[in-house]
Each structure stands twice: as C-alpha cells, then as structure tokens.
Motif scaffolding. Structure first.
Motif, mmCIF file in Angstrom:
data_model
loop_
_atom_site.group_PDB
_atom_site.id
_atom_site.type_symbol
_atom_site.label_atom_id
_atom_site.label_comp_id
_atom_site.label_asym_id
_atom_site.label_seq_id
_atom_site.Cartn_x
_atom_site.Cartn_y
_atom_site.Cartn_z
ATOM 1 N N SER A 305 8.729 29.138 56.697
ATOM 2 C CA SER A 305 9.592 30.318 56.672
ATOM 3 C C SER A 305 8.789 31.617 56.711
ATOM 4 O O SER A 305 9.355 32.694 56.616
ATOM 5 C CB SER A 305 10.448 30.300 55.400
ATOM 6 N N HIS A 453 13.738 17.343 51.755
ATOM 7 C CA HIS A 453 15.145 17.713 51.571
ATOM 8 C C HIS A 453 15.230 19.082 50.913
ATOM 9 O O HIS A 453 14.492 19.388 49.982
ATOM 10 C CB HIS A 453 15.862 16.668 50.719
ATOM 11 N N THR A 454 16.148 19.901 51.384
ATOM 12 C CA THR A 454 16.275 21.271 50.874
ATOM 13 C C THR A 454 16.522 21.305 49.370
ATOM 14 O O THR A 454 16.057 22.222 48.682
ATOM 15 C CB THR A 454 17.419 21.997 51.615
ATOM 16 N N LYS A 455 17.218 20.299 48.836
ATOM 17 C CA LYS A 455 17.538 20.322 47.409
ATOM 18 C C LYS A 455 16.288 20.235 46.532
ATOM 19 O O LYS A 455 16.336 20.589 45.357
ATOM 20 C CB LYS A 455 18.494 19.183 47.052
ATOM 21 N N ALA A 457 13.335 21.755 47.451
ATOM 22 C CA ALA A 457 12.413 22.830 47.831
ATOM 23 C C ALA A 457 11.960 23.631 46.621
ATOM 24 O O ALA A 457 12.714 23.829 45.658
ATOM 25 C CB ALA A 457 13.077 23.748 48.845
ATOM 26 N N ASN A 462 7.282 19.953 47.738
ATOM 27 C CA ASN A 462 8.169 20.421 48.793
ATOM 28 C C ASN A 462 8.063 21.937 48.916
ATOM 29 O O ASN A 462 8.948 22.680 48.514
ATOM 30 C CB ASN A 462 9.607 20.008 48.469
ATOM 31 N N TRP A 465 9.308 24.763 52.900
ATOM 32 C CA TRP A 465 10.418 25.694 53.122
ATOM 33 C C TRP A 465 11.035 25.504 54.506
ATOM 34 O O TRP A 465 11.273 26.443 55.240
ATOM 35 C CB TRP A 465 9.976 27.138 52.892
ATOM 36 N N LEU A 466 11.331 24.227 54.821
ATOM 37 C CA LEU A 466 11.959 23.896 56.097
ATOM 38 C C LEU A 466 13.417 24.350 56.149
ATOM 39 O O LEU A 466 13.867 24.942 57.127
ATOM 40 C CB LEU A 466 11.908 22.382 56.318
ATOM 41 N N ASN A 467 14.178 23.986 55.113
ATOM 42 C CA ASN A 467 15.610 24.311 55.051
ATOM 43 C C ASN A 467 16.318 23.890 56.334
ATOM 44 O O ASN A 467 17.076 24.650 56.939
ATOM 45 C CB ASN A 467 15.812 25.809 54.796
ATOM 46 N N ASP A 468 16.090 22.654 56.745
ATOM 47 C CA ASP A 468 16.651 22.130 57.982
ATOM 48 C C ASP A 468 17.868 21.254 57.661
ATOM 49 O O ASP A 468 17.731 20.165 57.102
ATOM 50 C CB ASP A 468 15.588 21.325 58.731
ATOM 51 N N LYS A 469 19.046 21.718 58.000
ATOM 52 C CA LYS A 469 20.281 21.019 57.645
ATOM 53 C C LYS A 469 20.420 19.680 58.366
ATOM 54 O O LYS A 469 20.964 18.726 57.824
ATOM 55 C CB LYS A 469 21.494 21.912 57.950
ATOM 56 N N ASP A 472 18.298 17.310 56.427
ATOM 57 C CA ASP A 472 18.981 16.991 55.162
ATOM 58 C C ASP A 472 20.038 15.913 55.378
ATOM 59 O O ASP A 472 20.143 14.955 54.597
ATOM 60 C CB ASP A 472 19.648 18.235 54.577
#
Length: 556
Positions: A305, A453-455, A457, A462, A465-469, A472
C-alpha cells in the motif's frame, strides 16, 4: 624502609583477598571460560535453559510469538495435542462433528487439575473460548469469525457451534490454551470488558492459570522466565528425567551465548546465532548442533500500500534482487529456497514460482512498472530486527543489489517490540521487512489465512497490506471446505494466485532452525533425530515440550 616494606606487604595481601573474592564470571575472559574443562564434574541441575529473542508474554489470549509459544505449550493444556501429521486426544478424550459440520462435541477427561488444585471442567473451556474471542488478540483470528457459541452440556461435555463450516477446526484447537475460569475471575482489574474488567490480562502478565506440565515460578521481563514441574499433571511423569525446571533467557548476543554453553550455564541456544557463531559453538566439548523445522519461512515482506512497493512489477523486480544461493550458503545454512509462501514441510504446500538472483530480469520488471522513469528518486525503507544481527547480511546484500539498478535502500535497526508496533499500521510499515513466520497448525491454510487475509493485517505475520478482497474470498472458501482433498486443491490455487498475480513478498529461506545443545547430559528428541540424519518438523514452540526432554543430573 621497614615501614615501606610492611606497607607493601599489606597492600599485596589486600590485593590477594580482593582477587579471591572476585567471581569467575566477571573476571574470566570468555576465551578462557570456553577452554576450561566442561567435564570436571558430573553433577548437573535438572533444568533446561534456552536463550530467545524475547521473554514470553504468559497470557495465551494476547500473544503468539515464539518465546510465548514455548511457554504456552508447557504451562497450558489444549483439547487436542499436535502430532507430526495430525492431532491426538489430550483434554478431550473423544469428539464428534455433526453431519452438517456446524457443531463439534468434545468429551473431556475427568480429574484434570489446574495448578491451583481445582478441577478443569467444560465451563473453563467455554470461558477460555469466549475470553479469547472477546480480547481478539494472539490466536483469536482462528476463531472470531468461525465460532458462533460455546456451550457446556455438562461438566465434561463441551459443544462448539459454528457460524459456518470450517474444515480444519479440530486442528486449530492446538492453539486454544485452556485457562482456569475461577482463578482469572478472582484476579480481575478495571478494564474495558464490562463486567469482566480487564479479563485478568494484567494478572496474567506475571502468573499462569493453566493445567500443563509446568507452572509459573518467576518472570523478569526482558531478562528471563522460570517455570517448575507440576507434580499433578494429568498425563503423569513417564519420563522421570524430564527437567524439574525450564528457563527462557532473553538474549542472543553470540559471545555471551557461547560462553554460557562452554560453562554449562545454558543447555540449548537460540536459533538466531550466525553460521560463524554456531561453528564456534559446535567446537565446544560436549556440544552438538541440532537441526529441525517449525515450518518457518524467512520472508521479505513488501508493503503493497506504500510507494513504490504498491506496484506489482516493482515488487517482482525486488524478488530478483535477492542473492538466494549466497544467503542460503552463508546465512541460512541447511535451509532451502522456498517455492512459494508455504513451507514445504506443511501439509498442502505446492511449488510455485521460485525467483532467481538476476539483475537483468529485475531491470525488465522495473521498466514495466509505473515508476520506471523515476528510479533515481526512489528511496526504499528496510526494517531489520535489532535482536537478530545476523540478518544484516540479508539487508546489506539486498541494498547492494538495489544499488546496481539505481535504487537507494535505507536500512533501520528496530527492536522487536517497536517493529511490531510499526507493522500495525500501513503508513508506519517500511517498504521492506524481514520476518519469519509459519503455520499455527499443520495445514497450508494456516499460513494463507494468517499472512494474507485482510482480517489478520497489521501483525508481524501480515504486514503486506494487500487488502485484496478476491484473495480474502478464496481463502474463506477454502477454509470452509470440509472435504480434505477439495480443500487442499483450493490451497494450491491460492498459492499460485498469490505468487502469479500479487507477489506481496519474496520467500528467502524455508528455515532449517539450527541450535547448539549440550549432549553430555541432555537427551532431546530434535537432537537425537539430527544424529540419525532425520529432520523433524514441529509447530512453533513444540520442539521445546519439556516432558519429552531428559536431563541426566549425574551425566549420561
């Protein structure tokens, strides 16, 4: 002249007395201590002392680092116990799942005692699960979106109701460490959990509430943790030579560790010793090296990010600026280059792309990135853990390779506790961090969920900081799949997707953890396997399950 002679004699006598009163630890140089005889006596303490890069946090609801994991698996019990290829009964003697996979019922062993002498019942399991999920730290991510409710059907029957199917649910329970409800509730302080105050978190900083084979004796943060045998452990003491105590000592400084091994003040070293330090330790009389895996992979995490590591081609270029072969030969001796994010020792691992050190290939990726025209303006930040100085070789090698393509890298040494705080937010996370991590249970999904997984982060595992839905959703779908073969196929697809489409890291070493240990009076399963040419793979903390280790007080 007589008075002068008398004065000189008095001074000489005083000097002799002072020297005689000085301890050998402070007056004897390390080199002399290492060359001193280690076998002059045959009597040893019944203790295992090992060094680590931190002292443990004793509350199993708030932390999941290596030193803490060693403490947890010895202080606490779990419903099931991990084996090399699965789980076996522990507090739960039997269990069954409902046909729809949404309910699991566990039947507890009767007569299990906590360290305070009270009996462990289903109510303690319910309290533990709800406390863990409410606090939401440590291993809580394994359960917070999965468990709907936990119910004690009677004193020895506990039922987990799930929000959704979760294929590896039973395997995850190796990380749910059962705490004594009454003891925790009797030691609440004011806090943010309503009627539960601080949920006992302050008290558990310097106490334990477990039923495991060892119990708390003393803790000095940033110094050491000491535990002693629990005589009434429910599994009994079949190994009469298991240590009476174990001690986790904070500190990885090579000369100190080497001297402590030479003088038998230490039984097992930490894994953070350099190849040179381990060679010197191996040359000590009565000391050998052991090699094992806790399925850790040494990662170079990229902050996806943050400029300029937010560009996938830029990240691919960085993968080609790591001299893997040299680092494996000099820094991570005995380890292998991974072929993806999941350790090859983990069930469900598949081989993906294995990048090579290639300056020209890196230039091609950089040319395809959106920052191709501003490389001379880029300054990458690289965070290095202060307590692990041998990792500086990795950082400096990477810095030199980046310089060859016109990219400046600024390396910062940061204490582990401070680095964890930095990695909790995307804006404070460096472009590049080097941390090792592994699965908390023996499935590829454990790594995929905790690292991508974003949860999850904002943890040391982790910090991409991918935050890729899309990712997920793929991970969620795989974890909800009950059929093992189908779930493992989905794990394979996820690993390929991460590498081919996202490239959030490069994986430097599938770690062979190498440590020195005393062989003249210690018998250690990981060491015995090494002697036979075998290579054991454990979960984090489990190589140091103390009931399996023998200390021979009068020598072997």
């Amino acid at each position: 002249m007589k008075r002068l002679a008398s004065l000189l004699l008095i001074l000489a006598l005083l000097l002799t007395v002072l020297v005689g009163c000085t301890g050998t630890t402070s007056s004897t140089p390390a080199s002399e201590a290492e060359n001193s005889s280690k076998t002059s006596g045959t009597s040893h303490q019944s203790i295992i002392r090992l060094t680590a890069d931190s002292t443990p946090i004793l509350d199993p609801a708030t932390h999941n680092g290596n030193a803490s994991a060693i403490a947890y698996c010895n202080l606490y019990d779990t419903l099931v116990f991990p084996t090399f290829d699965g789980v076996e009964p522990n507090l739960a003697e039997t269990w069954e799942a409902s046909d729809d996979g949404l309910s699991y019922t566990f039947h507890l062993k009767k007569g299990v005692k906590f360290h305070d002498g009270s009996e462990l019942t289903a109510s303690d399991v319910v309290f533990t699960a709800k406390r863990l999920m409410t606090i939401g730290q440590g291993f809580a991510y394994l359960y917070t979106t999965t468990i709907k409710d936990v119910v004690a059907d009677d004193d020895y029957t506990v039922r987990f109701e799930l929000n959704k199917t979760y294929g590896p649910f039973v395997s995850t329970l190796v990380r749910m460490y059962i705490v004594n409800e009454d003891l925790v509730m009797a030691n609440l302080a004011s806090g943010s959990y309503g009627e539960f105050g601080d949920y006992g978190t302050a008290w558990l900083l310097t106490n334990d509430a477990g039923s495991g084979p060892y119990k708390y004796k003393e803790l000095v943060q940033n110094d050491y943790f000491l535990a002693e045998r629990f005589a009434d452990w429910h599994k009994g003491w079949k190994n009469e030579n298991a240590p009476e105590e174990f001690k986790i000592i904070y500190g990885t400084e090579p000369s100190t560790v080497r001297t402590m091994m030479a003088t038998q003040q230490l039984e097992i070293t930490d894994m953070w010793q350099s190849a040179e330090s381990l060679t010197a330790i191996d040359q000590l009389d009565g000391v050998d090296l052991a090699s094992y895996s806790t399925r850790l992979v040494q990662n170079l995490y990229f902050n996806c990010s943050k400029y300029p590591t937010d560009d996938v081609n830029f990240r691919r270029a960085l993968c080609c600026l790591v001299d893997y072969d040299t680092l494996l030969a000099t820094c991570f001796v005995g380890s292998k280059q991974p072929a993806g994010p999941v350790s090859m020792q983990t069930a469900g691992h598949v081989d993906t792309w294995q990048p090579k050190y290639d300056i020209e290939q890196a230039k091609q990726y950089l040319a395809a990135s959106k920052y191709a025209d501003e490389l001379d303006q880029i300054e990458l930040t690289f965070s290095l853990i202060t307590e692990n100085p041998f990792l500086e070789k990795l950082a400096l090698s990477f810095q030199a390779a980046c310089a060859q393509v016109g990219i400046k890298v600024v390396i910062s040494n940061t204490p582990w506790t401070s680095l964890q705080e930095e990695m909790s937010r995307p804006e404070t996370t460096a472009n590049v961090c080097t941390v090792n991590s592994g699965p908390q249970f023996n499935e590829a999904g454990a790594t995929l969920e905790s690292q991508f997984h974003t949860k999850c982060a904002g943890t040391y595992e982790n910090c991409n900081w991918l935050n890729d839905k899309e990712l997920d959703a793929m991970i969620d779908d795989a974890m909800e799949t009950v059929d093992d073969a189908e779930r493992f196929k989905k794990y394979a697809d996820i690993q390929n997707f991460i590498v081919d489409e996202l490239c959030p890291s490069t994986w430097v070493a599938d770690l062979a953890e190498r440590v020195g240990y005393q062989t003249t009076y210690v018998e250690w399963p990981a060491g015995e396997a090494t002697k036979k040419g075998e290579f054991n793979a454990y979960l984090m903390g489990l190589p140091y399950f103390m009931p399996d280790i023998s200390v021979y007080v009068n020598g072997k």
